[in-house]
Design a protein around this motif. Structure first.
Motif, PDB file in Angstrom:
ATOM      1  N   ALA A  45      42.825  38.997  49.529  1.00 23.14           N
ATOM      2  CA  ALA A  45      42.018  39.539  48.477  1.00 23.14           C
ATOM      3  C   ALA A  45      42.711  40.663  47.708  1.00 23.14           C
ATOM      4  O   ALA A  45      41.758  41.321  47.024  1.00 23.14           O
ATOM      5  CB  ALA A  45      40.544  39.697  48.782  1.00 23.14           C
ATOM      6  N   GLY A  46      43.576  40.957  48.122  1.00 22.73           N
ATOM      7  CA  GLY A  46      44.482  42.340  47.423  1.00 22.73           C
ATOM      8  C   GLY A  46      44.239  43.510  48.141  1.00 22.73           C
ATOM      9  O   GLY A  46      43.601  43.738  49.228  1.00 22.73           O
ATOM     10  N   TYR A  47      44.276  44.687  47.359  1.00 27.91           N
ATOM     11  CA  TYR A  47      44.197  46.301  47.492  1.00 27.91           C
ATOM     12  C   TYR A  47      42.674  46.456  47.155  1.00 27.91           C
ATOM     13  O   TYR A  47      42.179  46.310  46.108  1.00 27.91           O
ATOM     14  CB  TYR A  47      45.172  46.824  46.912  1.00 27.91           C
ATOM     15  CG  TYR A  47      46.699  46.358  47.192  1.00 27.91           C
ATOM     16  CD1 TYR A  47      47.488  46.986  48.302  1.00 27.91           C
ATOM     17  CD2 TYR A  47      47.307  45.469  46.174  1.00 27.91           C
ATOM     18  CE1 TYR A  47      48.738  46.498  48.592  1.00 27.91           C
ATOM     19  CE2 TYR A  47      48.669  45.114  46.685  1.00 27.91           C
ATOM     20  CZ  TYR A  47      49.267  45.569  47.507  1.00 27.91           C
ATOM     21  OH  TYR A  47      50.771  45.292  48.013  1.00 27.91           O
ATOM     22  N   PRO A  48      42.334  47.545  47.954  1.00 26.38           N
ATOM     23  CA  PRO A  48      40.855  47.911  47.363  1.00 26.38           C
ATOM     24  C   PRO A  48      41.215  48.928  46.065  1.00 26.38           C
ATOM     25  O   PRO A  48      42.156  49.417  46.054  1.00 26.38           O
ATOM     26  CB  PRO A  48      40.650  49.150  48.535  1.00 26.38           C
ATOM     27  CG  PRO A  48      41.422  48.545  49.846  1.00 26.38           C
ATOM     28  CD  PRO A  48      42.643  48.008  49.389  1.00 26.38           C
ATOM     29  N   LEU A  49      40.078  48.709  45.219  1.00 31.34           N
ATOM     30  CA  LEU A  49      39.954  49.372  44.028  1.00 31.34           C
ATOM     31  C   LEU A  49      39.942  50.796  44.161  1.00 31.34           C
ATOM     32  O   LEU A  49      39.412  51.380  45.078  1.00 31.34           O
ATOM     33  CB  LEU A  49      38.979  48.888  43.259  1.00 31.34           C
ATOM     34  CG  LEU A  49      38.935  47.349  42.897  1.00 31.34           C
ATOM     35  CD1 LEU A  49      37.731  46.837  41.943  1.00 31.34           C
ATOM     36  CD2 LEU A  49      40.174  47.202  41.849  1.00 31.34           C
ATOM     37  N   VAL A  50      40.275  51.608  43.187  1.00 28.64           N
ATOM     38  CA  VAL A  50      40.460  53.073  43.161  1.00 28.64           C
ATOM     39  C   VAL A  50      39.203  53.629  43.161  1.00 28.64           C
ATOM     40  O   VAL A  50      38.894  54.869  43.661  1.00 28.64           O
ATOM     41  CB  VAL A  50      41.350  53.802  42.034  1.00 28.64           C
ATOM     42  CG1 VAL A  50      42.811  53.266  41.992  1.00 28.64           C
ATOM     43  CG2 VAL A  50      40.920  52.897  40.860  1.00 28.64           C
TER      44      VAL A  50
ATOM     45  N   GLN B  35      43.475  36.481  43.863  1.00 28.16           N
ATOM     46  CA  GLN B  35      42.133  36.573  44.424  1.00 28.16           C
ATOM     47  C   GLN B  35      41.396  38.072  44.336  1.00 28.16           C
ATOM     48  O   GLN B  35      42.241  39.070  44.372  1.00 28.16           O
ATOM     49  CB  GLN B  35      41.931  36.172  45.731  1.00 28.16           C
ATOM     50  CG  GLN B  35      42.288  34.795  46.082  1.00 28.16           C
ATOM     51  CD  GLN B  35      42.042  34.277  47.157  1.00 28.16           C
ATOM     52  OE1 GLN B  35      40.760  34.352  47.677  1.00 28.16           O
ATOM     53  NE2 GLN B  35      43.032  33.792  47.969  1.00 28.16           N
ATOM     54  N   GLY B  36      40.318  38.137  43.900  1.00 29.95           N
ATOM     55  CA  GLY B  36      39.498  39.384  44.027  1.00 29.95           C
ATOM     56  C   GLY B  36      38.514  39.349  44.920  1.00 29.95           C
ATOM     57  O   GLY B  36      37.808  38.203  45.286  1.00 29.95           O
ATOM     58  N   TYR B  37      37.820  40.374  45.065  1.00 27.42           N
ATOM     59  CA  TYR B  37      36.676  40.566  46.421  1.00 27.42           C
ATOM     60  C   TYR B  37      35.729  41.487  45.858  1.00 27.42           C
ATOM     61  O   TYR B  37      36.258  42.590  45.543  1.00 27.42           O
ATOM     62  CB  TYR B  37      37.439  40.616  47.601  1.00 27.42           C
ATOM     63  CG  TYR B  37      36.186  41.032  48.702  1.00 27.42           C
ATOM     64  CD1 TYR B  37      35.239  39.744  48.994  1.00 27.42           C
ATOM     65  CD2 TYR B  37      36.222  42.114  49.174  1.00 27.42           C
ATOM     66  CE1 TYR B  37      34.321  40.071  49.900  1.00 27.42           C
ATOM     67  CE2 TYR B  37      35.046  42.568  50.083  1.00 27.42           C
ATOM     68  CZ  TYR B  37      34.061  41.459  50.641  1.00 27.42           C
ATOM     69  OH  TYR B  37      33.251  41.683  51.492  1.00 27.42           O
ATOM     70  N   GLY B  38      34.404  41.055  45.988  1.00 26.52           N
ATOM     71  CA  GLY B  38      33.456  42.119  45.619  1.00 26.52           C
ATOM     72  C   GLY B  38      32.051  41.514  45.697  1.00 26.52           C
ATOM     73  O   GLY B  38      31.880  40.363  45.958  1.00 26.52           O
ATOM     74  N   LEU B  39      30.977  42.299  45.731  1.00 26.28           N
ATOM     75  CA  LEU B  39      29.684  41.900  45.780  1.00 26.28           C
ATOM     76  C   LEU B  39      28.746  42.276  44.739  1.00 26.28           C
ATOM     77  O   LEU B  39      29.048  43.435  43.969  1.00 26.28           O
ATOM     78  CB  LEU B  39      29.035  42.224  47.225  1.00 26.28           C
ATOM     79  CG  LEU B  39      29.796  41.776  48.350  1.00 26.28           C
ATOM     80  CD1 LEU B  39      31.036  42.849  48.822  1.00 26.28           C
ATOM     81  CD2 LEU B  39      28.935  41.353  49.573  1.00 26.28           C
ATOM     82  N   THR B  40      27.508  41.567  44.398  1.00 26.74           N
ATOM     83  CA  THR B  40      26.541  42.259  43.550  1.00 26.74           C
ATOM     84  C   THR B  40      26.119  43.771  43.864  1.00 26.74           C
ATOM     85  O   THR B  40      26.012  44.607  43.066  1.00 26.74           O
ATOM     86  CB  THR B  40      25.340  41.222  43.544  1.00 26.74           C
ATOM     87  OG1 THR B  40      25.720  39.989  43.280  1.00 26.74           O
ATOM     88  CG2 THR B  40      24.643  41.692  42.577  1.00 26.74           C
ATOM     89  N   GLU B  41      26.012  43.903  45.231  1.00 30.09           N
ATOM     90  CA  GLU B  41      25.409  45.114  45.672  1.00 30.09           C
ATOM     91  C   GLU B  41      26.542  46.649  45.438  1.00 30.09           C
ATOM     92  O   GLU B  41      26.113  47.372  45.430  1.00 30.09           O
ATOM     93  CB  GLU B  41      25.309  44.953  47.291  1.00 30.09           C
ATOM     94  CG  GLU B  41      23.847  44.187  47.476  1.00 30.09           C
ATOM     95  CD  GLU B  41      24.323  42.853  47.851  1.00 30.09           C
ATOM     96  OE1 GLU B  41      23.664  42.012  48.281  1.00 30.09           O
ATOM     97  OE2 GLU B  41      25.526  42.364  47.218  1.00 30.09           O
ATOM     98  N   THR B  42      27.736  45.948  45.182  1.00 29.36           N
ATOM     99  CA  THR B  42      28.702  46.882  44.669  1.00 29.36           C
ATOM    100  C   THR B  42      29.495  46.941  43.273  1.00 29.36           C
ATOM    101  O   THR B  42      30.447  47.557  43.258  1.00 29.36           O
ATOM    102  CB  THR B  42      29.947  46.942  45.950  1.00 29.36           C
ATOM    103  OG1 THR B  42      30.577  45.443  45.495  1.00 29.36           O
ATOM    104  CG2 THR B  42      29.886  46.715  47.339  1.00 29.36           C
TER     105      THR B  42
ATOM    106  N   CYS C   1      40.629  34.244  40.746  1.00 27.25           N
ATOM    107  CA  CYS C   1      39.592  33.643  41.366  1.00 27.25           C
ATOM    108  C   CYS C   1      38.607  34.507  42.437  1.00 27.25           C
ATOM    109  O   CYS C   1      39.399  35.437  43.060  1.00 27.25           O
ATOM    110  CB  CYS C   1      40.344  32.455  42.423  1.00 27.25           C
ATOM    111  SG  CYS C   1      39.050  31.664  43.641  1.00 27.25           S
ATOM    112  N   GLY C   2      37.458  34.454  42.263  1.00 26.30           N
ATOM    113  CA  GLY C   2      36.472  35.219  43.222  1.00 26.30           C
ATOM    114  C   GLY C   2      35.116  34.426  43.304  1.00 26.30           C
ATOM    115  O   GLY C   2      34.963  33.203  43.039  1.00 26.30           O
TER     116      GLY C   2
END
Length: 354
Positions: A67-72, A43-50, A20-21
């Protein structure tokens, strides 16, 4: 085993994991979906700008609401927002506005949107984007989205209202398909616009008003009061503060969909579009403030104190003595006058013996 049959009937029986995002998923919804569909929902988290990069939960993580752990590929940091009282020194967990940095961050906006390029900044040689989302970092490194900076409105009394937080609680009410909480820095309370669930609102009006045609009741005062009562009760149970709870409500007949331009394709509210379309309704809600019950104070006669009684008794006694003195003087005067009259009569009337 019971819900496995439901998974087979609805999803085909082969779905094991769902992601889900796009918007914050409530903890209750996440638990329900995992139990009812027999799947692992994270869940995941992110934006169009990123470029959609941000964070994602681990499949083995059984916690909900995060929303979990930051991506590498990216870096994430928290920036203090003193006005909203979110700081990276907060206890037990640091909180603040989420900044996402890395090579996948866009160079900026194009054309007219370029005025928003202030949200892009460079820190220690890394390009960051200010997301406007308020996050909380847990000791295991996972991120939880707890608020939205742009959705915090300061009321006239100085209290901050989180529009998204209140809307998520109200959205659980069965008759609500979508809702928009309206607040203003010049007002002391919030008002609410509701786009109802067509099926549930029909059964709702039939139950309370014996009428399935709810469109005819949207301007009815009793209907509005009943809906407001249920909304305020849901807010109370959901832990919403009194100043955040809407004091006036308006049910609208128009559906909110991407076709009407009131929500995005991801079904997120377009607040500006909603405020423009229902400007007159919002103004009317604020022009007619909620009526407060006035309690009549009954006049009470306070009992006389001993200190009050004593002077009254002394005055009464003094008056009695004065009356007695006057009565004595009056009697003496009458006796004297009677004596004088007797003496005169004796002088006038001759003695018979003589």
């Amino acid at each position: 085993l019971i819900f496995q049959k439901f998974n087979q009937a609805v999803l085909g029986g082969r779905v094991k994991t769902m992601l889900c995002g796009g918007a914050v998923l409530s903890e209750d919804t996440q638990r329900f979906v995992q139990a009812a569909l027999c799947v692992t929902l994270f869940q995941g988290y992110g934006l169009t700008e990123t470029c959609a990069s941000g964070s994602i939960a681990d499949q083995l993580d059984t916690s909900v609401g995060r929303a979990g752990y930051p991506l590498v590929c990216c870096e994430m940091r928290l920036q203090n927002w003193d006005e909203g009282q979110y700081r990276n020194t907060d206890k037990p967990h640091p909180r603040g506005e989420i900044l996402i940095g890395g090579k996948m961050v866009a160079a900026g906006y194009f054309a007219e949107a370029a005025k928003e390029n202030v949200n892009f900044k460079e820190i220690n040689g890394t390009r960051y984007f200010s997301t406007g989302d308020i996050g909380e970092i847990f000791p295991d490194g996972t991120v939880k989205i707890i608020d939205r900076k742009k959705d915090l409105i300061k009321l006239r009394g100085g209290e901050y209202v989180s529009l998204t937080k209140v809307e998520m609680v109200i959205g659980k009410v069965p008759i609500v398909e979508n809702c928009c909480l309206c607040a203003s820095s010049s007002a002391e309370y919030t008002v609410l616009l509701i786009s109802p669930n067509q099926r549930n609102i029909a059964s709702y009006t039939e139950k309370h008003f014996d009428n399935k045609e709810w469109q005819k009741l949207i301007d009815d005062e009793d209907f509005g009061n009943q809906v407001l009562k249920d909304i305020q009760e849901a807010c109370r149970k959901g832990g919403i503060e009194r100043y955040e709870t809407p004091q006036r409500v308006k049910v609208v007949a128009d559906p909110w969909s991407p076709e009407t331009g009131l929500v995005t394709d991801a079904l997120k509210l377009k607040r500006k579009a909603i405020e423009l379309k229902y400007h007159d309704d919002i103004e009317k809600l604020y022009r007619e403030p909620p009526k407060q019950k006035q309690t009549k104070k009954s006049a009470r006669v306070s009992p006389a104190k001993d200190s009050d009684k004593q002077p009254q008794q002394s005055v009464k006694k003094e008056n009695t003595e004065n009356e007695n003195e006057k009565e004595v003087k009056r009697n003496e005067t009458n006796e004297k006058q009677s004596k004088d009259v007797t003496d005169v009569s004796q002088d006038v009337i001759p003695d018979k013996q003589e």
